[in-house]
Scaffold this motif. Structure first.
Motif, PDB file in Angstrom:
ATOM      1  N   LYS A 180       0.818  -1.221   0.000  1.00  0.00           N
ATOM      2  CA  LYS A 180       0.000   0.000   0.000  1.00  0.00           C
ATOM      3  C   LYS A 180       0.853   1.274   0.000  1.00  0.00           C
ATOM      4  O   LYS A 180       0.308   2.380   0.056  1.00  0.00           O
ATOM      5  CB  LYS A 180      -0.928   0.010   1.232  1.00  0.00           C
ATOM      6  CG  LYS A 180      -1.954  -1.121   1.255  1.00  0.00           C
ATOM      7  CD  LYS A 180      -2.959  -0.979   0.129  1.00  0.00           C
ATOM      8  CE  LYS A 180      -4.048  -2.066   0.225  1.00  0.00           C
ATOM      9  NZ  LYS A 180      -5.002  -1.981  -0.900  1.00  0.00           N
ATOM     10  N   GLU A 181       2.170   1.091  -0.026  1.00  0.00           N
ATOM     11  CA  GLU A 181       3.106   2.234  -0.003  1.00  0.00           C
ATOM     12  C   GLU A 181       2.806   3.170   1.173  1.00  0.00           C
ATOM     13  O   GLU A 181       2.602   4.375   1.018  1.00  0.00           O
ATOM     14  CB  GLU A 181       3.058   2.996  -1.343  1.00  0.00           C
ATOM     15  CG  GLU A 181       3.505   2.130  -2.521  1.00  0.00           C
ATOM     16  CD  GLU A 181       3.444   2.869  -3.853  1.00  0.00           C
ATOM     17  OE1 GLU A 181       2.659   3.836  -3.975  1.00  0.00           O
ATOM     18  OE2 GLU A 181       4.197   2.487  -4.777  1.00  0.00           O
ATOM     19  N   ILE A 182       2.773   2.561   2.354  1.00  0.00           N
ATOM     20  CA  ILE A 182       2.516   3.306   3.596  1.00  0.00           C
ATOM     21  C   ILE A 182       3.710   4.226   3.889  1.00  0.00           C
ATOM     22  O   ILE A 182       4.858   3.797   3.868  1.00  0.00           O
ATOM     23  CB  ILE A 182       2.296   2.332   4.781  1.00  0.00           C
ATOM     24  CG1 ILE A 182       1.091   1.405   4.537  1.00  0.00           C
ATOM     25  CG2 ILE A 182       2.158   3.090   6.099  1.00  0.00           C
ATOM     26  CD1 ILE A 182      -0.253   2.078   4.491  1.00  0.00           C
ATOM     27  N   ASP A 183       3.418   5.490   4.181  1.00  0.00           N
ATOM     28  CA  ASP A 183       4.490   6.455   4.460  1.00  0.00           C
ATOM     29  C   ASP A 183       4.971   6.391   5.913  1.00  0.00           C
ATOM     30  O   ASP A 183       6.132   6.697   6.206  1.00  0.00           O
ATOM     31  CB  ASP A 183       4.003   7.878   4.157  1.00  0.00           C
ATOM     32  CG  ASP A 183       3.647   8.046   2.685  1.00  0.00           C
ATOM     33  OD1 ASP A 183       4.570   7.994   1.852  1.00  0.00           O
ATOM     34  OD2 ASP A 183       2.448   8.211   2.375  1.00  0.00           O
ATOM     35  N   PHE A 184       4.050   6.033   6.820  1.00  0.00           N
ATOM     36  CA  PHE A 184       4.396   6.092   8.246  1.00  0.00           C
ATOM     37  C   PHE A 184       3.524   5.105   9.014  1.00  0.00           C
ATOM     38  O   PHE A 184       2.297   5.083   8.827  1.00  0.00           O
ATOM     39  CB  PHE A 184       4.154   7.520   8.759  1.00  0.00           C
ATOM     40  CG  PHE A 184       4.758   7.829  10.101  1.00  0.00           C
ATOM     41  CD1 PHE A 184       6.088   7.582  10.373  1.00  0.00           C
ATOM     42  CD2 PHE A 184       3.982   8.401  11.108  1.00  0.00           C
ATOM     43  CE1 PHE A 184       6.650   7.891  11.608  1.00  0.00           C
ATOM     44  CE2 PHE A 184       4.529   8.710  12.349  1.00  0.00           C
ATOM     45  CZ  PHE A 184       5.875   8.460  12.588  1.00  0.00           C
ATOM     46  N   LEU A 204      11.264   0.800   6.256  1.00  0.00           N
ATOM     47  CA  LEU A 204       9.960   1.443   6.444  1.00  0.00           C
ATOM     48  C   LEU A 204       9.999   2.408   7.632  1.00  0.00           C
ATOM     49  O   LEU A 204      10.575   2.088   8.669  1.00  0.00           O
ATOM     50  CB  LEU A 204       8.888   0.377   6.685  1.00  0.00           C
ATOM     51  CG  LEU A 204       8.657  -0.599   5.522  1.00  0.00           C
ATOM     52  CD1 LEU A 204       7.877  -1.821   5.993  1.00  0.00           C
ATOM     53  CD2 LEU A 204       7.914   0.091   4.376  1.00  0.00           C
ATOM     54  N   LYS A 205       9.379   3.571   7.479  1.00  0.00           N
ATOM     55  CA  LYS A 205       9.319   4.552   8.573  1.00  0.00           C
ATOM     56  C   LYS A 205       8.288   4.093   9.600  1.00  0.00           C
ATOM     57  O   LYS A 205       7.130   3.827   9.254  1.00  0.00           O
ATOM     58  CB  LYS A 205       8.941   5.939   8.031  1.00  0.00           C
ATOM     59  CG  LYS A 205      10.074   6.663   7.336  1.00  0.00           C
ATOM     60  CD  LYS A 205       9.749   8.143   7.185  1.00  0.00           C
ATOM     61  CE  LYS A 205      10.949   8.940   6.716  1.00  0.00           C
ATOM     62  NZ  LYS A 205      11.371   8.608   5.339  1.00  0.00           N
ATOM     63  N   VAL A 206       8.715   4.049  10.869  1.00  0.00           N
ATOM     64  CA  VAL A 206       7.849   3.515  11.912  1.00  0.00           C
ATOM     65  C   VAL A 206       8.085   4.270  13.218  1.00  0.00           C
ATOM     66  O   VAL A 206       9.212   4.697  13.502  1.00  0.00           O
ATOM     67  CB  VAL A 206       8.091   1.987  12.089  1.00  0.00           C
ATOM     68  CG1 VAL A 206       9.530   1.692  12.473  1.00  0.00           C
ATOM     69  CG2 VAL A 206       7.124   1.374  13.101  1.00  0.00           C
ATOM     70  N   PHE A 207       7.009   4.448  13.996  1.00  0.00           N
ATOM     71  CA  PHE A 207       7.091   5.175  15.264  1.00  0.00           C
ATOM     72  C   PHE A 207       6.860   4.215  16.428  1.00  0.00           C
ATOM     73  O   PHE A 207       5.836   3.539  16.491  1.00  0.00           O
ATOM     74  CB  PHE A 207       6.045   6.290  15.308  1.00  0.00           C
ATOM     75  CG  PHE A 207       6.113   7.111  16.565  1.00  0.00           C
ATOM     76  CD1 PHE A 207       7.016   8.150  16.682  1.00  0.00           C
ATOM     77  CD2 PHE A 207       5.282   6.827  17.632  1.00  0.00           C
ATOM     78  CE1 PHE A 207       7.092   8.902  17.852  1.00  0.00           C
ATOM     79  CE2 PHE A 207       5.341   7.572  18.801  1.00  0.00           C
ATOM     80  CZ  PHE A 207       6.248   8.612  18.897  1.00  0.00           C
ATOM     81  N   GLY A 208       7.833   4.172  17.338  1.00  0.00           N
ATOM     82  CA  GLY A 208       7.742   3.323  18.532  1.00  0.00           C
ATOM     83  C   GLY A 208       9.138   2.929  18.971  1.00  0.00           C
ATOM     84  O   GLY A 208      10.092   3.044  18.187  1.00  0.00           O
TER      85      GLY A 208
END
Length: 249
Positions: A61-65, A87-91
């Motif tokens: 899905k070409e997720i940005d974040f 992949l850009k990820v927060f945590g």
């Protein structure tokens, strides 16, 4: 931007609600999500611990974040997996999420760096824990070391209760493998206030304080519930307490 939120609870619902307010966000997915979240995001039937499927979905899905809400995938190292795939990820990464994943680890860390914490001992042998309790002051607190969804804490008023608690956590494995190790902690009274921060190793951004309705039954006579809701900010998080936290914690 396309954003993916991982989780299915109230925390993820709050995250999705805030993300939806951003003018930069075009599409939100939530895996697996819930009925409330479905009003704001497209829920996808992928479990929070299905790392390979989540990575594949994010690429497709070409997720940005991606924002990880739940504790279990964080402790399992989902951030490391996403980063390895570019992949850009927060945590927090796995080596930081252990603060939540192991009460013994976090207590030892606090002791090492002189961060104020209740007195404690850790055990991986129920016989040693029982021997220690014979000399300990009551009431006392028993905590399953690992993740137990906020429920792995027993407050024991008598030695008999404490002994039964050791059996429950370490022998009967009421909280599963979370009870392989156990923390026995000094009982303290007072107000519980949670203050979370975003940190990157150099910067600290402190969030608003929050206070849980921790225990079931009137007069806080019941077991810990794992969260019956909370209120924010807490009136007990005063400027004085704030200054203490910033300096010592």
């Amino acid at each position: 931007m396309k954003v993916l939120v991982v989780g299915s609870g109230g925390r993820e619902h709050a995250i999705v609600t805030s993300v939806a307010k951003s003018s930069r966000v075009d599409k939100i997915y939530c895996a697996p999500g819930n009925a409330g979240i479905a009003a704001l995001a497209e829920c996808v039937p992928i479990g929070a611990m299905e790392f390979d499927k989540l990575v594949a979905f994010a690429k497709e899905k070409e997720i940005d974040f991606t924002i990880i809400g739940m504790d279990d995938p964080l402790v399992g190292g989902i951030v490391d997996v996403f980063e390895e795939e570019g992949l850009k990820v927060f945590g927090p990464r796995k080596n930081a999420a252990i603060l939540e994943g192991s009460k013994a680890f976090s207590k030892d860390l606090m002791k090492k760096y002189n961060i104020p914490t209740a007195g404690y001992e850790t055990f991986d042998d129920p016989k040693e824990a029982l021997a220690y309790l014979e000399t300990a002051k009551m009431p006392i607190v028993l905590k399953a070391d690992g993740l137990a969804l906020g429920k792995g804490v027993l407050i024991c008023n008598t030695l008999e209760e404490a002994k039964a608690g050791v059996k429950e956590i370490m022998e009967d494995k009421k909280f599963g493998s979370a009870g392989n190790h156990m923390v026995v902690e000094e009982f303290m009274t007072g107000r519980e206030v949670s203050v979370l921060s975003f940190v990157d190793g150099k910067t600290i951004q402190i969030m608003s304080s929050a206070q849980d309705h921790k225990r079931a039954k009137d007069g806080d006579q019941g077991l810990n519930t794992g969260g019956m809701g909370n209120f924010s900010p807490s009136p007990f998080y005063t400027e004085e307490v704030d200054a203490f936290c910033k300096k010592y914690i």
